[in-house]
Every structure is written in C-alpha cells, then in structure tokens.
Enzyme design. Sequence first.
Site, PDB file in Angstrom:
ATOM      1  CG  ASP A  36     -22.947  20.519  18.573  1.00 33.00           C
ATOM      2  OD1 ASP A  36     -23.724  19.577  18.771  1.00 33.00           O
ATOM      3  OD2 ASP A  36     -23.165  21.679  18.968  1.00 33.00           O
ATOM      4  CE1 TYR A 217     -24.044  24.164  28.203  1.00 33.13           C
ATOM      5  CE2 TYR A 217     -24.710  22.512  29.818  1.00 33.13           C
ATOM      6  CZ  TYR A 217     -24.207  22.846  28.563  1.00 33.13           C
ATOM      7  OH  TYR A 217     -23.854  21.854  27.680  1.00 33.13           O
ATOM      8  CD  GLN A 278     -11.323  18.085  21.912  1.00 34.31           C
ATOM      9  OE1 GLN A 278     -10.628  17.586  21.028  1.00 34.31           O
ATOM     10  NE2 GLN A 278     -12.642  18.030  21.866  1.00 34.31           N
ATOM     11  NE  ARG A 294     -20.573  24.000  28.591  1.00 37.15           N
ATOM     12  CZ  ARG A 294     -20.437  25.271  28.246  1.00 37.15           C
ATOM     13  NH1 ARG A 294     -20.566  26.213  29.169  1.00 37.15           N
ATOM     14  NH2 ARG A 294     -20.194  25.626  26.997  1.00 37.15           N
ATOM     15  N   GLY A 295     -22.567  19.351  29.487  1.00 38.83           N
ATOM     16  CA  GLY A 295     -22.802  18.888  28.116  1.00 38.83           C
ATOM     17  C   GLY A 295     -22.540  17.414  27.940  1.00 38.83           C
ATOM     18  CD  GLU A 296     -22.485  13.199  23.926  1.00 36.18           C
ATOM     19  OE1 GLU A 296     -23.672  13.561  23.782  1.00 36.18           O
ATOM     20  OE2 GLU A 296     -21.938  12.356  23.192  1.00 36.18           O
ATOM     21  CG  ASP A 297     -15.721  15.796  24.310  1.00 32.92           C
ATOM     22  OD1 ASP A 297     -15.701  14.567  24.099  1.00 32.92           O
ATOM     23  OD2 ASP A 297     -14.702  16.499  24.260  1.00 32.92           O
ATOM     24  CB  SER A 298     -16.444  18.725  29.518  1.00 31.05           C
ATOM     25  OG  SER A 298     -17.784  19.067  29.754  1.00 31.05           O
TER      26      SER A 298
HETATM   27  O1  TRH Z   1     -19.747  23.211  25.222  1.00 30.28           O
HETATM   28  P1  TRH Z   1     -20.787  22.253  25.613  1.00 30.28           P
HETATM   29  O2  TRH Z   1     -21.886  22.785  26.411  1.00 30.28           O
HETATM   30  O3  TRH Z   1     -21.316  21.629  24.319  1.00 30.28           O
HETATM   31  C1  TRH Z   1     -22.496  21.003  23.968  1.00 30.28           C
HETATM   32  C2  TRH Z   1     -23.395  21.874  23.187  1.00 30.28           C
HETATM   33  O4  TRH Z   1     -24.149  22.665  24.046  1.00 30.28           O
HETATM   34  C3  TRH Z   1     -24.207  21.038  22.273  1.00 30.28           C
HETATM   35  O5  TRH Z   1     -25.172  21.765  21.567  1.00 30.28           O
HETATM   36  C4  TRH Z   1     -24.825  19.877  22.996  1.00 30.28           C
HETATM   37  O6  TRH Z   1     -25.361  19.059  22.020  1.00 30.28           O
HETATM   38  C5  TRH Z   1     -23.780  19.134  23.752  1.00 30.28           C
HETATM   39  O7  TRH Z   1     -23.077  19.998  24.624  1.00 30.28           O
HETATM   40  C6  TRH Z   1     -24.345  17.987  24.541  1.00 30.28           C
HETATM   41  O8  TRH Z   1     -20.129  21.054  26.475  1.00 30.28           O
HETATM   42  P2  TRH Z   1     -19.226  19.786  26.086  1.00 30.28           P
HETATM   43  O9  TRH Z   1     -20.046  18.753  25.379  1.00 30.28           O
HETATM   44  O10 TRH Z   1     -18.570  19.371  27.304  1.00 30.28           O
HETATM   45  O11 TRH Z   1     -18.137  20.316  25.075  1.00 30.28           O
HETATM   46  C7  TRH Z   1     -17.113  21.181  25.437  1.00 30.28           C
HETATM   47  C8  TRH Z   1     -15.884  20.927  24.597  1.00 30.28           C
HETATM   48  O12 TRH Z   1     -14.970  21.990  24.761  1.00 30.28           O
HETATM   49  C9  TRH Z   1     -15.154  19.649  24.957  1.00 30.28           C
HETATM   50  O13 TRH Z   1     -14.649  19.017  23.810  1.00 30.28           O
HETATM   51  C10 TRH Z   1     -13.992  20.135  25.814  1.00 30.28           C
HETATM   52  C11 TRH Z   1     -13.702  21.457  25.158  1.00 30.28           C
HETATM   53  N1  TRH Z   1     -12.997  22.441  25.971  1.00 30.28           N
HETATM   54  C12 TRH Z   1     -11.738  22.856  25.568  1.00 30.28           C
HETATM   55  O14 TRH Z   1     -11.202  22.339  24.569  1.00 30.28           O
HETATM   56  N2  TRH Z   1     -11.108  23.815  26.300  1.00 30.28           N
HETATM   57  C13 TRH Z   1     -11.633  24.378  27.407  1.00 30.28           C
HETATM   58  O15 TRH Z   1     -11.003  25.258  28.034  1.00 30.28           O
HETATM   59  C14 TRH Z   1     -12.936  23.926  27.824  1.00 30.28           C
HETATM   60  C15 TRH Z   1     -13.564  24.507  29.065  1.00 30.28           C
HETATM   61  C16 TRH Z   1     -13.585  22.973  27.079  1.00 30.28           C
END
Ligand code: TRH
Length: 406
Positions: A36, A217, A278, A294-298
């Site tokens: 988020d 996860y 990030q 995983r998730g959305e951003d990564s």
């Molecule tokens: O962390 P996520 O699982 O996040 C989410 C939440 O679960 C949320 O509720 C849900 O709505 C969404 O997913 C779809 O996974 P995501 O989306 O990949 O986000 C991780 C963020 O963390 C991303 O911006 C990359 C960042 N990140 C770092 O900055 N440093 C790191 O070492 C890592 C592993 C990730």
Amino acid sequence: MARFSAAALPFPTMFHQDDQPISLAIFCKVVDNFGDIGICWRLARQLRGEHGIEVTLWVDDLHSFRRIAPAVDPDAATQTVEGVRVRHWAGQDGVFAPRDVADIVIEFFGVDIPPGYIAAMARCEPRPVWINYEGLSAEAWVEGCHALPSMHPRLKLTKHFFFPGFTGKTGGLLRERGLVEARERFQGDPAAVAGFLRGLGVSDQEIGAFKVSLFCYPHAPVAELFDAWREDGRRIACLVPEGVAREQVAAFLGTDPVAGAGATRGALSVRVIPFMPQQDYDRLLWACDLNMVRGEDSWVRAQWAGRPFVWHIYPQDENLHHVKLRAFLEKYTGEAGHLRGLADFSLRWNGAREGYMDERADWTALWSSLQADLPAIAQRAAAWQASMLANGDLVSNLLNFARSLR
Ligand code: TRH
C-alpha cells in the site's frame, strides 16, 4: 478530535494556466505489508519529481513507510521527504476548510477519506477531481470499469475509478521517467552489479552463481523448492531480504535469519540480505537471473526489470486470487501452451493447480521445466515490456484523465 488550521495547505483549488494541477493529496492506509505504502510512495514521488505537483501523502503507518524509505521519521506528524509533504494520518476527522483540499484527491484502494475532508471537497469551487485508485489485475472486466464515475449519495461530488492495467484501455503501469534506460545501464555494467551485491553482503561465489531473489508470502512452498535447488546441476544463490519466508529460511540455515546469515547445502546457497530501500530493491531485481515477487508493486517492478519472474499473489477469500493469477498468466504467456513451464510453476507456487490438490508437487520437475523455459521467458519479457511501454506511464495517464474531468 483534531482540527486543522486554515493555513495547513496554502494552495487554492485550481489548475495552473497550462492545465497542470497545483496540488494533489493521496490517502493511504497500510492494510498490511509494504504494497500500500510502496505504491503510494512511488506515485507521490513521481508526481512531485516529474510533474512538479505539490503532493501531500496522508499515511497511517509511518513505521512501515520507513522500511522502504529510511528518510521517513516515524514520529513526525508532518514532514517533507523528497519534496513530498507527508502527514501522519492518525484518525483525524475534524473540520477541514476548502483551502485545505487539493486539486486532485486520491483515495488508495477505496480507503475512507475523513468525512470532514469530503465535506470540504463539496464546498470547493470548482470541485476537486476525486479518484479511487484501484488494484492491478489482468482480468477483462477492468477495462469496462476503468474511469467509471460514481456519484456521492448526498453531496454534489463525483468520484472516478482509476485502474492500473496492462492495456491501453486502462491506466497502464507505474513507470518513472528513464527507468528502462537506468536498468539497461546497470545491467550492462557487471562491475556495478557486483559492487551492489557485495554491498548487500553477497559473496563473490554467490555473485557468480545463478541468482534468484526471493520475496513471497509465508505460505509459499519455499522448503520444497530449496530441496529441489539443492540437487540442481548448477550453483544457485537465493538472496532473501530479511524477514521474508523467515521460518523456512531459518530451517535451511539452522540459525537466525538475520541480514548477513547464509549457508550452502548442495548446489544451493541461501543468503539473507538487508530489507532495503525501494530504489535498491529495484537494483536487486535488475541484478538477479530470476525474481520471485509478490503482491502488486514488486510484481510490476519485476516486469520492468526485464528478467524472468514468478509471482506470488496476495491471497484472497474463496481463492479469488487464483482467477487473477490465471488471467495474468494467460495474458503474459500468450498463446495456449506457450511458456508451460512458467505457468505450471506459477500455479503450483500459488497452490492453484486444479485437480492436483492432494498430489504432492514434484518441485524438481517443475523447476526443470521452468529452467527450460528461461530463454523463451527472457524474449517474452522484452516483448511484454515493449507493449507495456506503449500504454504510457500511469502518472501521465492519471493527470491526463484528471484534466479531462475539469
Ligand atoms: O508487501 P506486499 O505483500 O504488499 C501488498 C500488501 O499485502 C497489500 O495489502 C496488498 O494490497 C498489496 O500487496 C497487493 O507486496 P508488494 O505490493 O510487492 O509491495 C512491497 C513493497 O516493498 C514494494 O514497493 C517493494 C518494497 N520493498 C523494498 O522497498 N525493499 C525490500 O527489501 C523489499 C523486499 C520490498
């Protein structure tokens, strides 16, 4: 109950003469993890850095924010980070004045904006553009819902849905200016790649191995995959940011999985690296041969990294996420039967292989099919990226959309 001063946001509610909005507010609730705030921070930085907009990011969890952006002070009610005004959103539901309201107001994933803020929006002349920024999905219905209006039941306000997506009929994907060029420069400079990895505590032997970054996860079948990798014909280095798959990594290492810890068993080295800011996480994706995201951003960042990736999707009730996973795999792998190794591995990684629920997955076979697909995936990644580039970048699309509503 908090009451904000009239001087809180000194920007009048209007667009510049060149039709550029002056101010924008994002409301972000951290439901869990980092996605988020990860997406909202990316959005905020780009709006500020590339479009010069005065951005206020309201966020309820500054501690999670700090994990991905170390400059954030978790105790500050208001602070400016990289030009973005960050406000701790701590349940403020006091009175806001129209001058507190931004030209564009974004509620992230349908969060409830403070009622007082909405009331102030309704008193603005002209009204601000109100956008509900939705989650990313490859499902077909997204195109039909993108940009749809929704009238407020009582107030003279209309909010619009904005969907990121993979086609020209959606908002596209977040992509900073120069991202692809920066990635290509980095990947074309082995010394920079090695230097970056060494800085994370990765050994030279691991740098020379087939490198996999792991972000998933806790329910992912990591232990089973590690078993398959131990028996592999080439050296594999699995780089795991601290805190990810903690239990399985601890079991493999036989010790606390803190940054710097590592162990080699058979062909597999597992190395715990720091959880990084990030921008560094991007470089990690660029540096690896395969990225588990995983998730959305990564997941989106892995697509821009141009390297093969496997997606662990955020789980939803009634296995709704399996529908989303299949929709994406269909789009990404193209014609039926193409990149079967990637599709099978991804389905199993997410527990989504229909009809085989009781059967134990053969991770050695799944891994060897995925490996056989790697050259084809690399080609696909380049073609995919070209078609995503053609959809424009999400922030520019969002601003164009906002202008069209004035
Ligand atoms: O962390 P996520 O699982 O996040 C989410 C939440 O679960 C949320 O509720 C849900 O709505 C969404 O997913 C779809 O996974 P995501 O989306 O990949 O986000 C991780 C963020 O963390 C991303 O911006 C990359 C960042 N990140 C770092 O900055 N440093 C790191 O070492 C890592 C592993 C990730």
